[in-house]
Design a protein around this motif. Sequence first.
Motif, mmCIF file in Angstrom:
data_model
loop_
_atom_site.group_PDB
_atom_site.id
_atom_site.type_symbol
_atom_site.label_atom_id
_atom_site.label_comp_id
_atom_site.label_asym_id
_atom_site.label_seq_id
_atom_site.Cartn_x
_atom_site.Cartn_y
_atom_site.Cartn_z
ATOM 1 N N GLU A 139 50.793 33.084 36.149
ATOM 2 C CA GLU A 139 49.923 33.336 37.170
ATOM 3 C C GLU A 139 48.729 32.238 37.294
ATOM 4 O O GLU A 139 48.289 31.998 36.275
ATOM 5 C CB GLU A 139 49.349 34.703 37.218
ATOM 6 N N SER A 140 48.441 31.711 38.403
ATOM 7 C CA SER A 140 47.339 30.794 38.564
ATOM 8 C C SER A 140 45.888 31.572 38.408
ATOM 9 O O SER A 140 45.846 32.661 38.879
ATOM 10 C CB SER A 140 47.451 30.190 39.839
ATOM 11 N N ARG A 141 45.273 30.863 37.712
ATOM 12 C CA ARG A 141 43.830 31.218 37.446
ATOM 13 C C ARG A 141 42.745 30.301 38.118
ATOM 14 O O ARG A 141 41.867 30.077 37.473
ATOM 15 C CB ARG A 141 43.598 31.473 35.885
ATOM 16 N N TRP A 142 43.328 29.617 39.120
ATOM 17 C CA TRP A 142 42.330 28.599 39.393
ATOM 18 C C TRP A 142 41.050 29.269 40.345
ATOM 19 O O TRP A 142 39.877 28.458 40.198
ATOM 20 C CB TRP A 142 42.817 27.726 40.528
ATOM 21 N N LYS A 143 41.064 30.396 40.622
ATOM 22 C CA LYS A 143 39.769 31.092 41.285
ATOM 23 C C LYS A 143 39.857 32.546 40.927
ATOM 24 O O LYS A 143 41.220 33.133 41.075
ATOM 25 C CB LYS A 143 39.367 30.868 42.460
ATOM 26 N N PRO A 144 38.962 33.448 40.868
ATOM 27 C CA PRO A 144 39.273 34.657 40.648
ATOM 28 C C PRO A 144 39.436 35.458 42.120
ATOM 29 O O PRO A 144 39.090 34.763 43.238
ATOM 30 C CB PRO A 144 37.839 35.187 40.089
ATOM 31 N N SER A 145 39.944 36.457 42.213
ATOM 32 C CA SER A 145 40.296 37.139 43.352
ATOM 33 C C SER A 145 38.902 37.687 44.111
ATOM 34 O O SER A 145 38.037 38.030 43.414
ATOM 35 C CB SER A 145 41.163 38.352 43.141
ATOM 36 N N SER A 146 38.801 37.432 45.396
ATOM 37 C CA SER A 146 37.794 37.896 46.338
ATOM 38 C C SER A 146 38.057 39.510 46.758
ATOM 39 O O SER A 146 37.188 39.878 47.297
ATOM 40 C CB SER A 146 37.234 36.974 47.292
ATOM 41 N N VAL A 147 39.081 39.999 46.613
ATOM 42 C CA VAL A 147 39.589 41.119 47.119
ATOM 43 C C VAL A 147 40.234 41.931 45.964
ATOM 44 O O VAL A 147 40.576 41.444 45.204
ATOM 45 C CB VAL A 147 40.682 41.212 48.377
ATOM 46 N N ASN A 148 40.234 43.156 46.276
ATOM 47 C CA ASN A 148 40.471 44.036 45.175
ATOM 48 C C ASN A 148 42.023 44.877 45.882
ATOM 49 O O ASN A 148 41.551 46.110 46.401
ATOM 50 C CB ASN A 148 39.596 45.207 44.511
ATOM 51 N N GLN A 149 43.115 44.553 45.926
ATOM 52 C CA GLN A 149 44.155 45.175 46.694
ATOM 53 C C GLN A 149 44.798 46.175 45.484
ATOM 54 O O GLN A 149 45.958 46.692 45.989
ATOM 55 C CB GLN A 149 45.099 44.229 47.105
ATOM 56 N N GLY A 150 44.837 45.978 44.392
ATOM 57 C CA GLY A 150 45.487 46.858 43.354
ATOM 58 C C GLY A 150 46.966 46.143 43.081
ATOM 59 O O GLY A 150 47.336 45.034 43.454
ATOM 60 N N GLN A 151 47.667 46.906 42.051
ATOM 61 C CA GLN A 151 48.695 46.140 41.533
ATOM 62 C C GLN A 151 49.952 46.283 42.603
ATOM 63 O O GLN A 151 50.926 45.542 42.318
ATOM 64 C CB GLN A 151 49.170 47.049 40.405
ATOM 65 N N GLY A 152 49.945 47.218 43.458
ATOM 66 C CA GLY A 152 50.904 47.298 44.374
ATOM 67 C C GLY A 152 51.268 46.161 45.472
ATOM 68 O O GLY A 152 52.041 45.929 45.886
ATOM 69 N N VAL A 153 50.136 45.298 45.583
ATOM 70 C CA VAL A 153 50.107 43.886 46.238
ATOM 71 C C VAL A 153 50.676 42.994 45.262
ATOM 72 O O VAL A 153 49.855 41.928 44.856
ATOM 73 C CB VAL A 153 48.940 43.494 46.844
ATOM 74 N N SER A 154 51.882 42.938 44.928
ATOM 75 C CA SER A 154 52.489 41.728 43.832
ATOM 76 C C SER A 154 53.765 41.692 44.271
ATOM 77 O O SER A 154 54.510 42.645 44.571
ATOM 78 C CB SER A 154 52.192 42.324 42.532
ATOM 79 N N VAL A 155 54.653 40.733 43.709
ATOM 80 C CA VAL A 155 56.035 40.534 43.978
ATOM 81 C C VAL A 155 56.641 41.600 43.085
ATOM 82 O O VAL A 155 57.566 42.338 43.721
ATOM 83 C CB VAL A 155 56.498 39.065 43.554
ATOM 84 N N GLN A 156 56.275 41.817 42.023
ATOM 85 C CA GLN A 156 56.867 42.747 40.941
ATOM 86 C C GLN A 156 57.033 44.171 41.819
ATOM 87 O O GLN A 156 58.234 44.746 41.716
ATOM 88 C CB GLN A 156 56.098 42.574 39.571
ATOM 89 N N ALA A 157 55.879 44.676 42.196
ATOM 90 C CA ALA A 157 55.739 45.859 43.002
ATOM 91 C C ALA A 157 56.534 45.962 44.009
ATOM 92 O O ALA A 157 57.433 47.000 44.341
ATOM 93 C CB ALA A 157 54.431 46.176 42.942
#
Length: 524
Positions: free
Chosen positions: A402-420
Amino acid sequence: MSRNRLFSSLAFALSFALGAATTNVSAADATPVPASTAQQPSGVYYEIFVRAWYDTNGDGIGDLNGVTAKLDYLKSLGISGIWLMPINSSPSYHGYDITDYYGINPQYGSTADLERLVAEAHKRGIAVTMDMVINHTAKDHPWFVDAQHADGAHRDWYSWTSKQPDLKAISATDTPIWHAGDDGWYIGVFGGHMPDLNYDNPAVRAEMIKVGQYWLGKGVDGFRLDAAKHIYVDFKSDVHSAKALEKNVAWWTEYHDALAKTNPNVTLVGEVSATSPKELAPYLKPLGSIFDFPLAEQLIVSARSERAGQLSNLLKATYDAYKAAGDTPHIDSTFLSNHDQERVMSRLNGNLDHMRMAAAMLLTLPGRPYIYYGEELGMEGKKPDENLREPMRWTREAGPGESRWKPSSVNQGQGVSVQAEQDDPASLYNTYRTLIGWRAQNGALRDGDLTVVATGLPNVVAYWRNDGKQKLLVVHNLSGKSAVWKPKGDLLPKDATVQLTTKPQAALEHGALHLPAYTTVVLH
């Protein structure tokens, strides 16, 4: 349609239902694609910010090998082509100020990595287009460094004046247009760090054609042309200038014709920011395709308001203007958002039903639809631009790759991911996969023309799609309430049936179409 075929369509819709929450069928088991059409292309493209996509060397920055590593994900989604945001050498994180048009940003890899990506993409039937940023260079480009001297060999590659200009003059992008250099002032529509090239200089034109031909020679299929109208639309007064438009069209015609000698099937799509179809249409003939900014805005407005509003009028005006523009094919490059705009889910205030309807409209209209990476997951993001270009979310818990070029500005939780979302048949990802599958399996949805149908209902949009072999009627209920639409007269043939639906409760009975809330239906 036979009862068995209708049952299959309804089961298919249930397994990937837009909003359905009750099913025991896995995503893997719920894609009954006929063998004869399984390999048909969808014609859908996908925009990738390489820095944010996938990291293969552990430095936290996405790279070209990361795009190659995730080609099977794109293939599974049904993607036919990708647009890589700038990958040339650049001092910035975004890459829209280039210092070497023949080089690859070393953070992303090498030319060999790009060639490998292209080869692997082509094996999967996926085309590769590059962002081509040729309206301006970086201030650090060797050409501009040389041009800072009045006697420099590249002085006339940029637009200079030795006499102090009106420093209050405004560019077409509403910013100061003149910038002080070491010896005079130069034009930079997008800022002093991005000096504009001078396309009245034949050497500039020849060099930029050479750049395009070079990358086509490496196997790339085409280019997304950044700031396409600003080659000659520089000053605010140029925005509606017939002369500036004429010069833009002449240049892009020259560019296309020259590149077509290297690849007759070269794909070009222009970024032409506009508010009306008439402003877009003149660029169709020289480029073949342009991004439809007015339609993108209206699709979001219609989904958010749950009302068709001006959508039907805009669609008619768009295709009337395109038909009048001349040579075919005219490919309308449709989209919902891109790297310069707030993400769709943010504009829709996180409303998943509205997001599904926006996607359903996008993917059942004519043209070449573009999906911005992470849109299919419902990723959010608001200005500034860095927050629109955040790392793609591959796993529930951030892990290797996973890219770490910048931290996330939103908190959408684990459900917003390809895996989930791949594991959830009712997810937004599977909504997109279903709709893209419809497009691949039905030539009318992919290649057909469009005829808007008046429904008389403010929340219901309908249009015919017809490719000469197949004629389908697409109907969307944009609202949160069920609707019943009874088409007038002989609009529908007597044997019309529901071929595809996003909710199995949709039904055509006694000439009336029953539409549950937030539903799309395709009738045959």
